[in-house]
Motif scaffolding. Structure first.
Motif, PDB file in Angstrom:
ATOM      1  N   PRO A 297      26.503  56.025  46.297  1.00 11.50           N
ATOM      2  CA  PRO A 297      25.730  56.170  47.540  1.00 11.50           C
ATOM      3  C   PRO A 297      26.507  55.617  48.733  1.00 11.50           C
ATOM      4  CG  PRO A 297      24.892  54.328  46.259  1.00 11.50           C
ATOM      5  CD  PRO A 297      25.942  54.998  45.416  1.00 11.50           C
ATOM      6  N   ILE A 298      26.492  56.352  49.815  1.00 15.18           N
ATOM      7  CA  ILE A 298      27.198  55.915  51.026  1.00 15.18           C
ATOM      8  C   ILE A 298      26.329  54.903  51.760  1.00 15.18           C
ATOM      9  CG2 ILE A 298      28.100  56.641  53.263  1.00 15.18           C
ATOM     10  CD1 ILE A 298      28.775  59.327  51.983  1.00 15.18           C
ATOM     11  N   GLU A 299      26.891  53.728  52.012  1.00 14.77           N
ATOM     12  CA  GLU A 299      26.177  52.684  52.751  1.00 14.77           C
ATOM     13  C   GLU A 299      26.473  52.764  54.231  1.00 14.77           C
ATOM     14  OE1 GLU A 299      27.181  48.963  50.908  1.00 14.77           O
ATOM     15  OE2 GLU A 299      25.695  49.253  49.326  1.00 14.77           O
ATOM     16  N   SER A 300      27.746  52.939  54.588  1.00 15.68           N
ATOM     17  CA  SER A 300      28.099  53.062  56.000  1.00 15.68           C
ATOM     18  C   SER A 300      29.424  53.805  56.126  1.00 15.68           C
ATOM     19  CB  SER A 300      28.194  51.688  56.667  1.00 15.68           C
ATOM     20  OG  SER A 300      29.282  50.966  56.149  1.00 15.68           O
ATOM     21  N   VAL A 301      29.552  54.502  57.243  1.00 15.58           N
ATOM     22  CA  VAL A 301      30.786  55.206  57.567  1.00 15.58           C
ATOM     23  C   VAL A 301      31.113  54.960  59.032  1.00 15.58           C
ATOM     24  CG1 VAL A 301      30.529  57.038  55.855  1.00 15.58           C
ATOM     25  CG2 VAL A 301      29.578  57.361  58.089  1.00 15.58           C
ATOM     26  N   ASP A 302      32.383  54.862  59.317  1.00 12.11           N
ATOM     27  CA  ASP A 302      32.838  54.727  60.689  1.00 12.11           C
ATOM     28  C   ASP A 302      34.144  55.498  60.836  1.00 12.11           C
ATOM     29  OD1 ASP A 302      33.386  54.076  63.267  1.00 12.11           O
ATOM     30  OD2 ASP A 302      33.510  51.917  62.952  1.00 12.11           O
ATOM     31  N   PRO A 303      34.072  56.752  61.277  1.00 10.05           N
ATOM     32  CA  PRO A 303      35.294  57.551  61.384  1.00 10.05           C
ATOM     33  C   PRO A 303      36.249  57.060  62.462  1.00 10.05           C
ATOM     34  CG  PRO A 303      33.434  58.736  62.304  1.00 10.05           C
ATOM     35  CD  PRO A 303      32.881  57.491  61.670  1.00 10.05           C
ATOM     36  N   PHE A 304      35.787  56.228  63.373  1.00  6.38           N
ATOM     37  CA  PHE A 304      36.656  55.742  64.435  1.00  6.38           C
ATOM     38  C   PHE A 304      37.564  54.617  63.948  1.00  6.38           C
ATOM     39  CE2 PHE A 304      32.914  57.563  66.474  1.00  6.38           C
ATOM     40  CZ  PHE A 304      33.533  58.574  67.169  1.00  6.38           C
TER      41      PHE A 304
ATOM     42  N   GLY B 175      37.920  54.281  60.423  1.00  7.94           N
ATOM     43  CA  GLY B 175      38.398  54.791  59.154  1.00  7.94           C
ATOM     44  C   GLY B 175      37.823  54.098  57.936  1.00  7.94           C
ATOM     45  N   VAL B 176      36.651  53.487  58.044  1.00 11.11           N
ATOM     46  CA  VAL B 176      36.071  52.747  56.928  1.00 11.11           C
ATOM     47  C   VAL B 176      34.865  53.495  56.367  1.00 11.11           C
ATOM     48  CG1 VAL B 176      34.956  50.595  56.229  1.00 11.11           C
ATOM     49  CG2 VAL B 176      36.837  50.544  57.849  1.00 11.11           C
ATOM     50  N   ILE B 177      34.870  53.679  55.042  1.00 10.76           N
ATOM     51  CA  ILE B 177      33.733  54.222  54.313  1.00 10.76           C
ATOM     52  C   ILE B 177      33.336  53.163  53.295  1.00 10.76           C
ATOM     53  CG2 ILE B 177      32.861  56.071  52.844  1.00 10.76           C
ATOM     54  CD1 ILE B 177      35.242  57.789  53.816  1.00 10.76           C
ATOM     55  N   SER B 178      32.091  52.724  53.362  1.00 11.82           N
ATOM     56  CA  SER B 178      31.595  51.718  52.437  1.00 11.82           C
ATOM     57  C   SER B 178      30.545  52.366  51.544  1.00 11.82           C
ATOM     58  CB  SER B 178      30.991  50.550  53.222  1.00 11.82           C
ATOM     59  OG  SER B 178      30.503  49.580  52.332  1.00 11.82           O
TER      60      SER B 178
ATOM     61  N   ALA C 248      32.808  51.088  46.005  1.00 10.55           N
ATOM     62  CA  ALA C 248      34.092  51.369  46.644  1.00 10.55           C
ATOM     63  C   ALA C 248      34.023  51.145  48.150  1.00 10.55           C
ATOM     64  CB  ALA C 248      34.515  52.806  46.372  1.00 10.55           C
ATOM     65  N   THR C 249      35.154  50.709  48.676  1.00  7.42           N
ATOM     66  CA  THR C 249      35.373  50.666  50.118  1.00  7.42           C
ATOM     67  C   THR C 249      36.693  51.370  50.371  1.00  7.42           C
ATOM     68  OG1 THR C 249      34.204  48.569  50.314  1.00  7.42           O
ATOM     69  CG2 THR C 249      35.621  49.197  52.150  1.00  7.42           C
ATOM     70  N   ILE C 250      36.643  52.380  51.221  1.00  7.33           N
ATOM     71  CA  ILE C 250      37.840  53.166  51.537  1.00  7.33           C
ATOM     72  C   ILE C 250      38.211  52.877  52.983  1.00  7.33           C
ATOM     73  CG2 ILE C 250      38.798  55.489  51.725  1.00  7.33           C
ATOM     74  CD1 ILE C 250      35.784  55.376  49.761  1.00  7.33           C
ATOM     75  N   TYR C 251      39.499  52.659  53.208  1.00  2.00           N
ATOM     76  CA  TYR C 251      40.015  52.409  54.547  1.00  2.00           C
ATOM     77  C   TYR C 251      41.170  53.365  54.787  1.00  2.00           C
ATOM     78  CZ  TYR C 251      42.022  49.802  58.494  1.00  2.00           C
ATOM     79  OH  TYR C 251      42.527  49.435  59.715  1.00  2.00           O
ATOM     80  N   ILE C 252      40.974  54.302  55.708  1.00  2.00           N
ATOM     81  CA  ILE C 252      42.010  55.279  56.053  1.00  2.00           C
ATOM     82  C   ILE C 252      42.641  54.801  57.357  1.00  2.00           C
ATOM     83  CG2 ILE C 252      42.487  57.694  56.559  1.00  2.00           C
ATOM     84  CD1 ILE C 252      39.923  58.315  54.912  1.00  2.00           C
ATOM     85  N   THR C 253      43.927  54.480  57.289  1.00  2.00           N
ATOM     86  CA  THR C 253      44.575  53.789  58.401  1.00  2.00           C
ATOM     87  C   THR C 253      45.369  54.672  59.350  1.00  2.00           C
ATOM     88  OG1 THR C 253      46.522  53.366  57.047  1.00  2.00           O
ATOM     89  CG2 THR C 253      44.797  51.686  57.053  1.00  2.00           C
ATOM     90  N   ASP C 254      45.579  55.939  58.996  1.00  2.00           N
ATOM     91  CA  ASP C 254      46.504  56.749  59.768  1.00  2.00           C
ATOM     92  C   ASP C 254      46.050  58.196  59.755  1.00  2.00           C
ATOM     93  OD1 ASP C 254      49.360  58.238  60.018  1.00  2.00           O
ATOM     94  OD2 ASP C 254      49.480  56.218  60.843  1.00  2.00           O
ATOM     95  N   PRO C 255      46.381  58.975  60.773  1.00  2.00           N
ATOM     96  CA  PRO C 255      46.015  60.389  60.756  1.00  2.00           C
ATOM     97  C   PRO C 255      46.911  61.250  59.851  1.00  2.00           C
ATOM     98  CG  PRO C 255      46.992  59.814  62.867  1.00  2.00           C
ATOM     99  CD  PRO C 255      46.852  58.544  62.092  1.00  2.00           C
ATOM    100  N   ALA C 256      47.945  60.675  59.273  1.00  2.00           N
ATOM    101  CA  ALA C 256      48.847  61.435  58.406  1.00  2.00           C
ATOM    102  C   ALA C 256      48.253  61.573  57.005  1.00  2.00           C
ATOM    103  CB  ALA C 256      50.196  60.734  58.314  1.00  2.00           C
ATOM    104  N   LEU C 257      48.515  62.707  56.391  1.00  2.00           N
ATOM    105  CA  LEU C 257      48.110  62.920  55.001  1.00  2.00           C
ATOM    106  C   LEU C 257      49.201  62.319  54.127  1.00  2.00           C
ATOM    107  CD1 LEU C 257      46.275  64.034  52.837  1.00  2.00           C
ATOM    108  CD2 LEU C 257      47.294  66.270  53.161  1.00  2.00           C
ATOM    109  N   ASP C 258      49.060  61.035  53.854  1.00  2.00           N
ATOM    110  CA  ASP C 258      50.082  60.269  53.176  1.00  2.00           C
ATOM    111  C   ASP C 258      49.399  59.214  52.312  1.00  2.00           C
ATOM    112  OD1 ASP C 258      52.536  57.851  54.064  1.00  2.00           O
ATOM    113  OD2 ASP C 258      52.846  59.564  52.763  1.00  2.00           O
TER     114      ASP C 258
END
Length: 159
Positions: free
Chosen positions: A81-88, A90-93, A108-118
């Motif tokens: 279940p998604i608890e919180s998202v912040d696309p600005f 890059g954090v999905i909790s 899970a906690t996901i942190y996307i740090t860059d606009p590159a697909l890497d």
């Protein structure tokens, strides 16, 4: 009593008039524009609510995360279940959930740090109720997210 109401009405009108002027900010506009809302020009419209005006901040229209990694993260971990998202930022909790056919629950906690697909743009923290998940499990989930992100990019046709 009538003069008191007139005084309140005049004060309210003066306050609203002052809110609409932009001369006191020295030409800088505190509100950005959000293209997805169909609002351009950066200024406030007469039909905008105060909430919509407050949401518009300078730079808010630039999301600095990779959309394929973002969508793939949500897609691969869809059992959580998604608890919180912040696309600005890059954090999905995500909260605790059990994968299909599994017996252990994960968070899970996901942190996307860059606009590159890497792979370096993706940071994943995977926890069980007993503590951190094994390195192998975390690596397998990261690989699944990266593979799904590549599939989404190929399907989008932007190679």
């Amino acid at each position: 009593m009538l003069s008191f109401r007139s005084l309140i009405a005049a004060g309210s009108l003066a306050a609203l008039t002052a809110c609409g002027s932009s001369g006191s900010l020295g030409g800088s506009n505190p509100f950005g524009s959000i293209g997805s809302l169909g609002i351009s020009g950066g200024g406030a419209r007469a039909t905008d609510t105060p909430t919509r005006q407050a949401v518009r901040t300078r730079g808010a229209e630039n999301v600095a995360v990779n959309r394929y990694l973002w969508a793939a993260s949500i897609d691969v971990l869809n059992f959580l279940p998604i608890e919180s998202v912040d696309p600005f930022t890059g954090v999905i909790s995500m909260g605790f959930g059990t994968p299909p056919g599994g017996s252990r629950s994960y968070r899970a906690t996901i942190y996307i740090t860059d606009p590159a697909l890497d792979a370096r743009s993706l940071n994943l923290s995977l926890l069980t109720r007993g503590g951190p998940a094994s390195v192998e499990t975390t690596r397998a989930v990261e690989d699944a997210i990266l593979s799904r992100a590549r599939q989404l990019r190929i399907a989008d046709g932007r190679l």
